[in-house]
Motif scaffolding. Structure first.
Motif, PDB file in Angstrom:
ATOM      1  N   LEU A 142      -2.506  37.628  44.610  1.00 26.18           N
ATOM      2  CA  LEU A 142      -2.503  37.704  46.070  1.00 26.18           C
ATOM      3  C   LEU A 142      -1.414  38.640  46.576  1.00 26.18           C
ATOM      4  CD1 LEU A 142      -3.031  33.925  46.945  1.00 26.18           C
ATOM      5  CD2 LEU A 142      -4.735  35.752  47.053  1.00 26.18           C
ATOM      6  N   LEU A 143      -0.235  38.530  45.962  1.00 23.51           N
ATOM      7  CA  LEU A 143       0.892  39.333  46.414  1.00 23.51           C
ATOM      8  C   LEU A 143       0.769  40.797  46.008  1.00 23.51           C
ATOM      9  CD1 LEU A 143       3.822  36.859  45.646  1.00 23.51           C
ATOM     10  CD2 LEU A 143       2.682  37.256  47.842  1.00 23.51           C
ATOM     11  N   ALA A 144      -0.073  41.091  45.058  1.00 17.88           N
ATOM     12  CA  ALA A 144      -0.216  42.463  44.574  1.00 17.88           C
ATOM     13  C   ALA A 144      -0.842  43.386  45.607  1.00 17.88           C
ATOM     14  CB  ALA A 144      -1.057  42.474  43.292  1.00 17.88           C
ATOM     15  N   ASP A 145      -1.558  42.813  46.573  1.00 18.30           N
ATOM     16  CA  ASP A 145      -2.307  43.611  47.548  1.00 18.30           C
ATOM     17  C   ASP A 145      -1.713  43.371  48.938  1.00 18.30           C
ATOM     18  OD1 ASP A 145      -4.117  44.787  49.251  1.00 18.30           O
ATOM     19  OD2 ASP A 145      -5.885  43.884  48.327  1.00 18.30           O
ATOM     20  N   PRO A 146      -1.346  44.419  49.666  1.00 15.47           N
ATOM     21  CA  PRO A 146      -0.825  44.217  51.021  1.00 15.47           C
ATOM     22  C   PRO A 146      -1.775  43.421  51.906  1.00 15.47           C
ATOM     23  CG  PRO A 146      -0.527  46.508  50.343  1.00 15.47           C
ATOM     24  CD  PRO A 146      -1.368  45.851  49.291  1.00 15.47           C
ATOM     25  N   ALA A 147      -3.064  43.570  51.691  1.00 15.95           N
ATOM     26  CA  ALA A 147      -4.044  42.893  52.543  1.00 15.95           C
ATOM     27  C   ALA A 147      -4.025  41.380  52.357  1.00 15.95           C
ATOM     28  CB  ALA A 147      -5.442  43.435  52.264  1.00 15.95           C
ATOM     29  N   THR A 148      -3.606  40.898  51.187  1.00 16.41           N
ATOM     30  CA  THR A 148      -3.567  39.457  50.925  1.00 16.41           C
ATOM     31  C   THR A 148      -2.151  38.917  50.829  1.00 16.41           C
ATOM     32  OG1 THR A 148      -3.870  39.954  48.562  1.00 16.41           O
ATOM     33  CG2 THR A 148      -5.833  39.350  49.824  1.00 16.41           C
ATOM     34  N   THR A 149      -1.179  39.755  51.132  1.00 13.76           N
ATOM     35  CA  THR A 149       0.220  39.326  51.208  1.00 13.76           C
ATOM     36  C   THR A 149       0.490  38.801  52.614  1.00 13.76           C
ATOM     37  OG1 THR A 149       0.942  40.962  49.584  1.00 13.76           O
ATOM     38  CG2 THR A 149       2.618  40.108  51.069  1.00 13.76           C
ATOM     39  N   PRO A 150       1.121  37.644  52.757  1.00 10.79           N
ATOM     40  CA  PRO A 150       1.460  37.182  54.115  1.00 10.79           C
ATOM     41  C   PRO A 150       2.237  38.264  54.866  1.00 10.79           C
ATOM     42  CG  PRO A 150       1.914  35.469  52.494  1.00 10.79           C
ATOM     43  CD  PRO A 150       1.584  36.702  51.720  1.00 10.79           C
ATOM     44  N   GLU A 151       1.854  38.526  56.103  1.00 13.45           N
ATOM     45  CA  GLU A 151       2.513  39.596  56.854  1.00 13.45           C
ATOM     46  C   GLU A 151       3.999  39.348  57.030  1.00 13.45           C
ATOM     47  OE1 GLU A 151      -0.922  41.806  59.486  1.00 13.45           O
ATOM     48  OE2 GLU A 151       0.488  40.469  60.507  1.00 13.45           O
ATOM     49  N   ARG A 152       4.397  38.101  57.045  1.00 14.40           N
ATOM     50  CA  ARG A 152       5.829  37.824  57.200  1.00 14.40           C
ATOM     51  C   ARG A 152       6.624  38.355  56.008  1.00 14.40           C
ATOM     52  NH1 ARG A 152       5.555  31.233  56.310  1.00 14.40           N
ATOM     53  NH2 ARG A 152       5.537  31.253  54.031  1.00 14.40           N
ATOM     54  N   ASP A 153       5.956  38.599  54.865  1.00 11.72           N
ATOM     55  CA  ASP A 153       6.615  39.113  53.660  1.00 11.72           C
ATOM     56  C   ASP A 153       6.168  40.532  53.311  1.00 11.72           C
ATOM     57  OD1 ASP A 153       7.866  36.599  53.243  1.00 11.72           O
ATOM     58  OD2 ASP A 153       6.096  35.843  52.203  1.00 11.72           O
ATOM     59  N   LEU A 154       5.472  41.194  54.223  1.00  9.10           N
ATOM     60  CA  LEU A 154       4.817  42.458  53.898  1.00  9.10           C
ATOM     61  C   LEU A 154       5.779  43.494  53.329  1.00  9.10           C
ATOM     62  CD1 LEU A 154       2.260  44.246  53.987  1.00  9.10           C
ATOM     63  CD2 LEU A 154       2.910  44.852  56.344  1.00  9.10           C
ATOM     64  N   LEU A 155       6.860  43.766  54.035  1.00 13.51           N
ATOM     65  CA  LEU A 155       7.763  44.841  53.619  1.00 13.51           C
ATOM     66  C   LEU A 155       8.674  44.422  52.473  1.00 13.51           C
ATOM     67  CD1 LEU A 155       8.684  46.301  57.119  1.00 13.51           C
ATOM     68  CD2 LEU A 155       6.869  46.997  55.539  1.00 13.51           C
ATOM     69  N   TRP A 156       8.697  43.144  52.173  1.00 17.51           N
ATOM     70  CA  TRP A 156       9.413  42.666  50.992  1.00 17.51           C
ATOM     71  C   TRP A 156       8.689  43.101  49.719  1.00 17.51           C
ATOM     72  CZ3 TRP A 156      13.928  39.628  51.018  1.00 17.51           C
ATOM     73  CH2 TRP A 156      14.340  39.163  49.759  1.00 17.51           C
ATOM     74  N   PHE A 157       7.361  43.002  49.757  1.00 21.21           N
ATOM     75  CA  PHE A 157       6.556  43.267  48.563  1.00 21.21           C
ATOM     76  C   PHE A 157       5.904  44.651  48.551  1.00 21.21           C
ATOM     77  CE2 PHE A 157       6.327  38.510  48.459  1.00 21.21           C
ATOM     78  CZ  PHE A 157       6.922  38.342  47.217  1.00 21.21           C
ATOM     79  N   HIS A 158       5.831  45.299  49.709  1.00 21.01           N
ATOM     80  CA  HIS A 158       5.046  46.541  49.749  1.00 21.01           C
ATOM     81  C   HIS A 158       5.697  47.603  50.631  1.00 21.01           C
ATOM     82  CE1 HIS A 158       1.790  44.713  47.544  1.00 21.01           C
ATOM     83  NE2 HIS A 158       1.872  43.665  48.346  1.00 21.01           N
ATOM     84  N   ARG A 159       5.452  48.826  50.222  1.00 23.28           N
ATOM     85  CA  ARG A 159       5.838  49.988  51.014  1.00 23.28           C
ATOM     86  C   ARG A 159       4.578  50.495  51.714  1.00 23.28           C
ATOM     87  NH1 ARG A 159       9.761  53.569  51.603  1.00 23.28           N
ATOM     88  NH2 ARG A 159       9.277  55.789  51.910  1.00 23.28           N
ATOM     89  N   VAL A 160       4.603  50.515  53.037  1.00 21.26           N
ATOM     90  CA  VAL A 160       3.413  50.876  53.796  1.00 21.26           C
ATOM     91  C   VAL A 160       3.774  51.892  54.873  1.00 21.26           C
ATOM     92  CG1 VAL A 160       2.296  48.641  53.389  1.00 21.26           C
ATOM     93  CG2 VAL A 160       3.706  48.969  55.438  1.00 21.26           C
ATOM     94  N   PRO A 161       2.790  52.656  55.347  1.00 20.56           N
ATOM     95  CA  PRO A 161       3.054  53.633  56.412  1.00 20.56           C
ATOM     96  C   PRO A 161       3.398  52.938  57.728  1.00 20.56           C
ATOM     97  CG  PRO A 161       0.951  54.059  55.314  1.00 20.56           C
ATOM     98  CD  PRO A 161       1.405  52.706  54.868  1.00 20.56           C
ATOM     99  N   TRP A 162       4.095  53.634  58.583  1.00 22.82           N
ATOM    100  CA  TRP A 162       4.408  53.111  59.915  1.00 22.82           C
ATOM    101  C   TRP A 162       3.130  52.877  60.709  1.00 22.82           C
ATOM    102  CZ3 TRP A 162       9.348  51.755  60.905  1.00 22.82           C
ATOM    103  CH2 TRP A 162      10.345  52.319  60.128  1.00 22.82           C
ATOM    104  N   THR A 163       2.067  53.548  60.303  1.00 23.35           N
ATOM    105  CA  THR A 163       0.782  53.403  61.001  1.00 23.35           C
ATOM    106  C   THR A 163      -0.114  52.317  60.395  1.00 23.35           C
ATOM    107  OG1 THR A 163      -0.114  55.164  59.591  1.00 23.35           O
ATOM    108  CG2 THR A 163       0.760  55.818  61.751  1.00 23.35           C
ATOM    109  N   TYR A 164       0.388  51.603  59.396  1.00 23.42           N
ATOM    110  CA  TYR A 164      -0.386  50.540  58.739  1.00 23.42           C
ATOM    111  C   TYR A 164      -0.875  49.553  59.793  1.00 23.42           C
ATOM    112  CZ  TYR A 164      -1.345  46.548  55.640  1.00 23.42           C
ATOM    113  OH  TYR A 164      -1.924  45.496  54.980  1.00 23.42           O
ATOM    114  N   LYS A 165      -2.151  49.174  59.688  1.00 21.94           N
ATOM    115  CA  LYS A 165      -2.744  48.271  60.668  1.00 21.94           C
ATOM    116  C   LYS A 165      -2.447  46.811  60.325  1.00 21.94           C
ATOM    117  CE  LYS A 165      -5.073  50.995  63.514  1.00 21.94           C
ATOM    118  NZ  LYS A 165      -4.947  50.968  64.984  1.00 21.94           N
TER     119      LYS A 165
END
Length: 712
Positions: A589-612
């Motif tokens: 679950l944590l491997a994919d930004p889409a299934t990672t809780p948003e409260r932990d998003l930037l802890w586990f993933h590097r995403v664009p500023w435009t990420y939806k």
């Protein structure tokens, strides 16, 4: 003189307080015992204690003190039953033989409170299998009355889910407290063991009232001097005070003590001379403190010595110390916080990398103490990956009660929701329901040695913790350590009723203030999984721009990696694969930004500023929204507290009012400084309607706090 004033004077005199000290200063914590408008104890006139042990004696004294204060009339002690009275007795007391009470399942610390008939009199009985259980039951009955219930309706049964419920004091021998924000150390090492400050007894009372049964007296960044004869005598004096309250003392042990104190050339745990030195030292301590709990150890972390200095494992070091205390039934709490001098890949991965391979190799009287998150007590961290992945090793939760990263003393941040969030988190180690709480209480992997530690927020300030609301975090820790299945809301309600008054008009708004306060701190400091963006060293205020310090992991930049295109640390399979340290079902679950809780998003993933985000807005829009929401909550706290002015005593109202103003100002500072920096990196404008920061980025960077507290 009015009846109300007479009752107040009587309560103060009963508690041994001089009458001029009628103002509330927070010293009494949640044990205020002020008269209740509808006490429900009008018929209680006696407290009968069947037994004369030190613990039963203090239980009887507490019950007498509490009932007298709450009812504003004298309460007598007696060995005879009186109608409506309270009886304290162990379950094996002959007078209780005629009763059929289910005490066999209570263990050594559980209690039972019932209305029963003894010697023809209807009384409220507090009983347990041990004196300690009776003491805990006495405090539970007082809580029941303090929170607005009638004495005669009490029907209470409880036993602790966790065996070791310990406060860790990061107190230094010079009186300073590392990460302490409430004055100097409570322990006056200079005058101990001769002068035994009455505050030590009140400290023990407060801890016993919430079920805490252990106290580590000295900093985990330990000095070897703590193990010398003079300091053992000082610790023994505190142990004597704490013993009737069911509290054992522990000491943080410096691993290199055999060199520093014993004159050995090595502290190698596999060296027979080193092992012999520790056995002799343990024997010396136990001669002075027969019920000494054991050692807490910080090793090979932040420059502290440890077994890895000799190419040995943490298990080698822990087991050597465990062998030294085992003959005395002592334990070793070995910390898994291994923030090493060199950490090439990711600080968040190191504890797992060091400890997971050692699962099942620790001695039976070793418990590994693991922080709630993998880095360092952030406003929000995902739970530590060791929980659920070391089934053969008892793991002890370590929470930080002192708010090193959550606004320190002046911000209202009730940590109950954070404790609950961590304990409820599902490791998925053995399928759904494999919560962190089940790891900590031993039921998931069938461990009897269990524990929960809290880094204390206690000092010599009159209100103990730096503010009234900081006391709630000490209280909540004790309640969760007793029962990890408790709820932060229920705990807050009890605390508010006991600390202020049990009326709905007071409790409801106070609990509402507390409920979202920690989330507000997350919002205005570290939204959407950001972490460790505080200024370095003292950790006071924002510093996300810091990137030029010697070691990478000293820099806040290391924890967000923000560039024009993206932000966050990629810990999934496309990055350093830290997500793989969790149990496989959760790791997926944590491997994919889409299934990672948003409260932990930037802890586990590097995403664009435009990420939806799931809201439909972009990451940047969401971040700004969180910052604004956090600041807005602090404004709401001020308004809610102002409305409570008629219901709160002047002294505690004024201090909290001032602190809430500080918090609102600093939340705005956090928001503005952070957004100024992020905009300098991403080049994006603020969303429509968002206020521009009050100053430019250079102004925020120029702020300097060389004497911030808690960083001696």
């Amino acid at each position: 003189m009015s009846n109300a004033l007479k009752r107040g004077l009587f309560a103060c005199l009963l508690a041994g307080v001089a009458t001029p000290a009628l103002a509330e200063d927070g010293y009494d914590l949640w044990l205020r015992y002020h008269p209740l408008t509808t006490s429900g104890i009008a018929d209680a006139t006696t407290v009968a204690v069947l037994g004369d042990t030190p613990t039963l004696t203090v239980a009887g004294q507490e019950m007498q003190r509490g009932l007298a204060g709450l009812s504003a009339h004298p309460i007598q002690t007696s060995v005879a039953m009186r109608p409506g009275g309270v009886v304290l007795a162990r379950a094996d007391t002959p007078a209780l033989r005629s009763l059929t009470l289910a005490t066999q399942t209570l263990g050594e610390e559980g209690y039972l409170v019932r209305s029963v008939t003894l010697e023809g009199q209807r009384v409220t009985l507090v009983t347990a299998n041990t004196d300690r259980g009776v003491l805990y039951g006495a405090f539970a009955l007082l809580r029941w009355v303090q929170t607005g219930h009638s004495l005669s309706s009490a029907n209470l049964t409880s036993m602790p889910h966790v065996a070791l419920r310990v406060l860790d004091h990061w107190d230094n021998l010079d009186g300073t407290v590392e990460r302490g924000y409430s004055g100097q150390s409570l322990w006056d090492w200079w005058t101990l063991p001769d002068y035994r400050d009455p505050r030590y007894t009140d400290y023990a009372r407060a801890n016993a009232s919430i079920g805490i049964n252990g106290s580590v007296l000295n900093n985990v960044n330990a000095k070897a001097d703590s193990l010398t004869a003079p300091y053992i005598a000082k610790a023994a004096a505190l142990a004597d005070i704490f013993r009737p309250y069911g509290i054992k003392v522990y000491l943080s042990a410096r691993f290199s003590a055999p060199i520093e104190l014993g004159g050995l050339k090595t502290a190698d745990p596999l060296d027979p001379k080193v092992a012999a030195w520790w056995r002799a030292k343990a024997d010396e301590i136990y001669r002075a403190i027969p019920d000494f709990g054991g050692f807490l150890v910080k090793a090979n972390s932040e420059g502290q010595p440890g077994p890895q200095d000799y190419h040995r494992t943490h298990a080698d070091g822990a087991n050597m110390l465990a062998a030294a205390v085992a003959p005395h039934k002592g334990i070793v709490m070995w910390r898994a916080f291994v923030y090493a001098q060199e950490n090439a890949e990711d600080r968040a991965k190191q504890a797992y990398d060091d400890f997971h391979p050692l699962d099942g190799t620790f001695a039976s009287n070793v418990i590994v103490q693991v922080k709630n998150g993998a880095i360092d007590f952030q406003p929000r961290e995902p739970f530590h990956p060791l929980f659920g992945t070391m089934p053969k090793t008892p793991l002890m939760m370590e929470f930080q009660i002192t708010k090193e990263y959550l606004g320190q003393a002046t911000h209202l941040a009730y940590l109950g929701p954070m404790f609950e969030e961590t304990l409820r988190a599902d490791t998925l180690a053995h399928g759904t329901g494999s919560t962190v709480a089940r790891v900590v209480d031993g039921t998931l992997d069938h461990h009897a040695l269990t524990g929960m530690a809290g880094v204390a927020n206690i000092g010599r300030d009159r209100d103990w913790s730096g503010s009234t609301f900081n006391q709630a975090n000490w209280y909540a820790f004790g309640r969760f350590a007793w029962n990890p299945d408790d709820t932060s809301d229920a705990i807050a309600r009890d605390w508010a009723a006991m600390t202020f008054d049990p009326t709905t008009a007071t409790v409801t708004p106070v609990v509402r203030m507390m409920a979202g306060s920690r989330e507000a701190v997350v919002d205005y400091m570290t939204p959407l999984g950001l972490g460790h963006v505080m200024a370095t060293g003292h950790h006071y205020g924002p510093g996300p721009w810091i990137s030029d310090l010697k070691r990478p992991e000293w820099n806040p930049y290391y924890y967000h990696r923000a560039t024009k295109d993206a932000i966050g640390v990629e810990r999934g399979p496309k990055g350093n694969a830290a997500t793989a340290q969790y149990a496989p079902a959760l790791a997926r679950l944590l491997a994919d930004p889409a299934t990672t809780p948003e409260r932990d998003l930037l802890w586990f993933h590097r995403v664009p500023w435009t990420y939806k985000l799931r809201s439909g807005g972009t990451l940047w829009q969401g971040m700004v929204g969180h910052y604004d929401r956090g600041v807005g909550y602090t404004a709401g706290l001020q308004s809610a507290w102002t409305a409570l002015r008629p219901r709160i005593d002047a002294e505690r109202f004024a201090k909290t009012d001032t602190f809430l103003a500080i918090q609102h100002r600093e939340a705005q500072w956090w928001r503005d400084a952070s957004l100024s920096y992020w905009m300098s990196v991403n080049g994006l404008a603020l969303p429509p309607g968002a206020k521009s920061p009050a100053h430019d980025l250079d102004w925020y960077k120029a702020q300097h706090f060389p004497y911030a507290p808690g960083n001696p």
